[in-house]
Design a protein around this motif. Structure first.
Motif, PDB file in Angstrom:
ATOM      1  N   LEU A 101       0.834  -1.202   0.000  1.00 55.69           N
ATOM      2  CA  LEU A 101       0.000   0.000   0.000  1.00 55.69           C
ATOM      3  C   LEU A 101       0.871   1.257   0.000  1.00 55.69           C
ATOM      4  CD1 LEU A 101      -2.855   1.038  -0.036  1.00 55.69           C
ATOM      5  CD2 LEU A 101      -2.916   0.910   2.464  1.00 55.69           C
ATOM      6  N   HIS A 102       1.918   1.270   0.795  1.00 59.37           N
ATOM      7  CA  HIS A 102       2.831   2.424   0.806  1.00 59.37           C
ATOM      8  C   HIS A 102       3.447   2.637  -0.568  1.00 59.37           C
ATOM      9  CE1 HIS A 102       3.530   2.284   5.457  1.00 59.37           C
ATOM     10  NE2 HIS A 102       2.420   2.917   5.122  1.00 59.37           N
ATOM     11  N   GLY A 103       3.809   1.548  -1.239  1.00 62.46           N
ATOM     12  CA  GLY A 103       4.384   1.665  -2.564  1.00 62.46           C
ATOM     13  C   GLY A 103       3.413   2.252  -3.577  1.00 62.46           C
ATOM     14  N   LEU A 104       2.173   1.805  -3.545  1.00 65.14           N
ATOM     15  CA  LEU A 104       1.156   2.329  -4.457  1.00 65.14           C
ATOM     16  C   LEU A 104       0.912   3.818  -4.206  1.00 65.14           C
ATOM     17  CD1 LEU A 104      -1.385  -0.641  -4.330  1.00 65.14           C
ATOM     18  CD2 LEU A 104      -0.044   0.077  -6.327  1.00 65.14           C
ATOM     19  N   ILE A 105       0.885   4.195  -2.941  1.00 67.39           N
ATOM     20  CA  ILE A 105       0.658   5.605  -2.595  1.00 67.39           C
ATOM     21  C   ILE A 105       1.817   6.473  -3.073  1.00 67.39           C
ATOM     22  CG2 ILE A 105       0.481   7.225  -0.659  1.00 67.39           C
ATOM     23  CD1 ILE A 105      -1.076   5.019   0.851  1.00 67.39           C
ATOM     24  N   GLU A 106       3.039   6.030  -2.799  1.00 68.16           N
ATOM     25  CA  GLU A 106       4.219   6.802  -3.206  1.00 68.16           C
ATOM     26  C   GLU A 106       4.298   6.939  -4.729  1.00 68.16           C
ATOM     27  OE1 GLU A 106       6.372   8.442  -1.542  1.00 68.16           O
ATOM     28  OE2 GLU A 106       6.559   7.639   0.493  1.00 68.16           O
ATOM     29  N   ASP A 107       3.982   5.863  -5.445  1.00 66.03           N
ATOM     30  CA  ASP A 107       4.063   5.894  -6.910  1.00 66.03           C
ATOM     31  C   ASP A 107       3.045   6.852  -7.520  1.00 66.03           C
ATOM     32  OD1 ASP A 107       6.096   4.067  -6.818  1.00 66.03           O
ATOM     33  OD2 ASP A 107       4.846   2.335  -7.311  1.00 66.03           O
ATOM     34  N   SER A 108       1.956   7.105  -6.819  1.00 63.46           N
ATOM     35  CA  SER A 108       0.901   7.967  -7.365  1.00 63.46           C
ATOM     36  C   SER A 108       0.939   9.376  -6.773  1.00 63.46           C
ATOM     37  CB  SER A 108      -0.472   7.350  -7.085  1.00 63.46           C
ATOM     38  OG  SER A 108      -0.722   7.298  -5.686  1.00 63.46           O
ATOM     39  N   ALA A 109       1.982   9.683  -6.008  1.00 67.07           N
ATOM     40  CA  ALA A 109       2.030  10.969  -5.299  1.00 67.07           C
ATOM     41  C   ALA A 109       2.344  12.115  -6.251  1.00 67.07           C
ATOM     42  CB  ALA A 109       3.071  10.916  -4.187  1.00 67.07           C
ATOM     43  N   GLU A 110       1.722  13.253  -5.980  1.00 67.36           N
ATOM     44  CA  GLU A 110       2.000  14.482  -6.707  1.00 67.36           C
ATOM     45  C   GLU A 110       1.978  15.639  -5.714  1.00 67.36           C
ATOM     46  OE1 GLU A 110      -1.106  15.354  -9.511  1.00 67.36           O
ATOM     47  OE2 GLU A 110      -2.683  14.703  -8.152  1.00 67.36           O
ATOM     48  N   THR A 111       2.695  16.707  -6.052  1.00 69.47           N
ATOM     49  CA  THR A 111       2.731  17.884  -5.187  1.00 69.47           C
ATOM     50  C   THR A 111       1.650  18.862  -5.622  1.00 69.47           C
ATOM     51  OG1 THR A 111       5.094  17.647  -4.754  1.00 69.47           O
ATOM     52  CG2 THR A 111       4.115  19.806  -4.354  1.00 69.47           C
ATOM     53  N   ILE A 112       0.835  19.288  -4.672  1.00 74.21           N
ATOM     54  CA  ILE A 112      -0.215  20.272  -4.936  1.00 74.21           C
ATOM     55  C   ILE A 112       0.066  21.499  -4.074  1.00 74.21           C
ATOM     56  CG2 ILE A 112      -2.685  20.795  -4.767  1.00 74.21           C
ATOM     57  CD1 ILE A 112      -3.257  17.862  -5.251  1.00 74.21           C
ATOM     58  N   THR A 113       0.098  22.664  -4.705  1.00 75.84           N
ATOM     59  CA  THR A 113       0.321  23.922  -4.004  1.00 75.84           C
ATOM     60  C   THR A 113      -0.964  24.732  -3.982  1.00 75.84           C
ATOM     61  OG1 THR A 113       2.628  23.989  -4.730  1.00 75.84           O
ATOM     62  CG2 THR A 113       1.666  26.046  -3.934  1.00 75.84           C
TER      63      THR A 113
END
Length: 347
Positions: free
Chosen positions: A257-269
């Motif tokens: 689950l951590h891997g899936l979350i990290e792979d789909s992460a994006e930065t939002i400002t």
């Protein structure tokens, strides 16, 4: 003449910490009604006016100097509901106190809290629904909070900026001054309570929420649905401890689950300019009660968020998460029957 103070939050502005400080004060001349004593549901249409009236009249008989009603949901009560307080204006001093937090930091914190309690949507989806906000709801459009209090008959409305308060002495002293409390509150026992978990943990919790809601055929974002519908009742479940236990007991599930979350992460400002219309509306209605704009300097927020929806998780993996949740529930039911009864309707 007694003073009646209505402290209406809002959410994510140190309300819980302030309530803890009030509870520790122990002043014989100040009587406080917070979430632990308030006859009040999250539904504004079920606001118990008779209970409020009884408490005020009881304080009158006992010679109390100040009565404080403190509840975040008071910011969502309509003008007819709030009129139970202004009905006492002829014989008591009334004050409505509300704190606003700029949307740049408020919305990430509010999304995190929604995820902790019930919802499963990614932050980007949450923002899109906030941008729509049709019809305008007070939990997004703060001008509605002030306008509602004014329509209810409050002449004394104190509007605080959470952002400014935390930079200049803290929110507890600011609220104490706004409520005209004579004795200094115990700051040592009023530190921030409802802090948002770290970003990865919030993402895990919301996806667990989605697995549970999917299995129970419930709405995937029930808390936001309640807010968008003006307060229609949807109960909340804080399953953070259960999720933590499941992640600790199932390292393979946690790693995937951590891997899936990290792979789909994006930065939002979140930039201040995004909320110009909301800020202008708030300043317009607030001008009658404070000459300066509600917010001065605003810190823009950039943070990582996962774009995962619950449907993006493989079906077999969602099943593994569900089995682990059920196993933890059974353990809880065995060791704590009260908790088990409360959770059983959700699993």
């Amino acid at each position: 003449m007694m003073k009646i103070v209505v402290h209406a939050g809002m959410h994510k502005t140190g309300t819980t910490a302030f309530q803890a400080a009030l509870k520790s004060q122990k002043s014989p001349q100040v009587r406080t009604f917070g979430p632990d004593t308030f006859r009040f549901t999250v539904n504004s249409d079920r606001f118990d006016q008779r209970w409020v009236r009884d408490k005020i009249e009881g304080a009158e008989r006992d010679g109390i100097e100040t009565v404080i009603f403190s509840h975040e949901e008071l910011s969502l009560v309509n003008a007819d509901g709030l009129a139970v307080f202004t009905g006492f204006a002829s014989r008591h001093e009334l004050k409505y106190v509300v704190t606003f937090r700029h949307w740049c930091s408020y919305l990430p914190s509010r999304w995190s809290q929604n995820c902790k309690r019930l919802d499963s949507q990614p932050f980007k989806s949450f923002l899109e629904r906030v941008d729509q906000n049709t019809p305008r709801r007070a939990w997004v459009d703060f001008s509605e909070v002030v306008s509602t209090a004014e329509r209810a008959g409050f002449d004394g409305i104190s509007i605080l900026s959470y952002d400014d308060a935390v930079k200049s002495g803290g929110i507890i002293p600011a609220l104490q001054a706004a409520c005209d409390l004579p004795a200094r509150l115990n700051a040592a026992k009023s530190t921030q309570r409802n802090t948002s978990p770290e970003w990865l943990r919030v993402e895990v919790i919301r996806l667990f929420n989605g697995v549970r809601s999917e299995r129970k055929n419930q709405h995937l974002n029930g808390l936001q649905e309640r807010l968008e519908n003006g307060g229609t009742g949807i109960p909340c479940l804080d399953q953070v401890k259960s999720v933590d236990r499941v992640m600790d007991a199932n390292p393979n599930v946690a790693a995937e689950l951590h891997g899936l979350i990290e792979d789909s992460a994006e930065t939002i400002t979140l930039e201040r300019s995004r909320f110009t219309d909301l800020e202008q509306r708030l300043n317009q209605v607030a001008a009658k009660f404070r000459p300066e704009p509600v917010f001065s300097e605003v810190d823009e927020k950039a943070r990582k968020y996962s774009a995962l929806y619950i449907s993006d998780l493989p079906a077999a993996f969602r099943r593994d998460i569900w089995v682990a949740l059920r196993k933890d529930l059974n353990r809880d039911m065995f060791t704590n029957s009260a908790v088990g009864r409360r959770l059983s309707r959700w699993f």
